[in-house]
Design a protein around this motif. Sequence first.
Motif, PDB file in Angstrom:
ATOM      1  N   VAL A  45       0.846  -1.201   0.000  1.00 12.35           N
ATOM      2  CA  VAL A  45       0.000   0.000   0.000  1.00 12.35           C
ATOM      3  C   VAL A  45       0.881   1.250   0.000  1.00 12.35           C
ATOM      4  N   ARG A  46       1.884   1.290   0.858  1.00 13.15           N
ATOM      5  CA  ARG A  46       2.782   2.448   0.896  1.00 13.15           C
ATOM      6  C   ARG A  46       3.492   2.636  -0.446  1.00 13.15           C
ATOM      7  N   ALA A  47       3.947   1.551  -1.029  1.00 12.17           N
ATOM      8  CA  ALA A  47       4.647   1.621  -2.317  1.00 12.17           C
ATOM      9  C   ALA A  47       3.715   2.117  -3.417  1.00 12.17           C
ATOM     10  N   GLU A  48       2.491   1.656  -3.429  1.00  4.72           N
ATOM     11  CA  GLU A  48       1.537   2.068  -4.458  1.00  4.72           C
ATOM     12  C   GLU A  48       1.130   3.530  -4.268  1.00  4.72           C
ATOM     13  N   GLU A  53       1.578   9.052  -6.170  1.00  2.00           N
ATOM     14  CA  GLU A  53       1.969  10.435  -5.882  1.00  2.00           C
ATOM     15  C   GLU A  53       3.023  10.916  -6.871  1.00  2.00           C
ATOM     16  N   ALA A  54       3.999  10.075  -7.162  1.00  5.91           N
ATOM     17  CA  ALA A  54       5.043  10.440  -8.125  1.00  5.91           C
ATOM     18  C   ALA A  54       4.438  10.652  -9.507  1.00  5.91           C
ATOM     19  N   TRP A  55       3.510   9.816  -9.889  1.00  9.99           N
ATOM     20  CA  TRP A  55       2.845   9.947 -11.186  1.00  9.99           C
ATOM     21  C   TRP A  55       2.103  11.275 -11.264  1.00  9.99           C
ATOM     22  N   MET A  56       1.392  11.633 -10.174  1.00 15.03           N
ATOM     23  CA  MET A  56       0.653  12.896 -10.153  1.00 15.03           C
ATOM     24  C   MET A  56       1.609  14.085 -10.222  1.00 15.03           C
ATOM     25  N   ARG A  57       2.725  14.020  -9.489  1.00 12.28           N
ATOM     26  CA  ARG A  57       3.709  15.107  -9.532  1.00 12.28           C
ATOM     27  C   ARG A  57       4.244  15.292 -10.955  1.00 12.28           C
ATOM     28  N   ASN A  58       4.558  14.202 -11.612  1.00 13.03           N
ATOM     29  CA  ASN A  58       5.077  14.269 -12.980  1.00 13.03           C
ATOM     30  C   ASN A  58       4.027  14.790 -13.934  1.00 13.03           C
ATOM     31  N   ARG A  59       2.787  14.380 -13.740  1.00 16.10           N
ATOM     32  CA  ARG A  59       1.694  14.815 -14.608  1.00 16.10           C
ATOM     33  C   ARG A  59       1.442  16.315 -14.451  1.00 16.10           C
TER      34      ARG A  59
END
Length: 66
Positions: A45-48, A53-59
């Motif tokens: 869960v923490r990893a996902e 979050e990283a995907w949203m930051r990049n987006r």
Amino acid sequence: MSGRRRRFSAEFEVEAAHRVIDTGCSITEVASELTLDKNALGFWVRAERARMEAWMRNRVGAINGC
């Protein structure tokens, strides 16, 4: 359990993590339903959440031109 380590596919780990993330059920509840160790599920869960979050930051950065 017999002490043997069970192996799960990356797809299963992500789907199990999303059962917690998307439903709001506790890690303990979902781990019990899936007969998983709650610590392993918590790690997934923490990893996902970190991946999401990283995907949203990049987006957002791409949309803002950063």
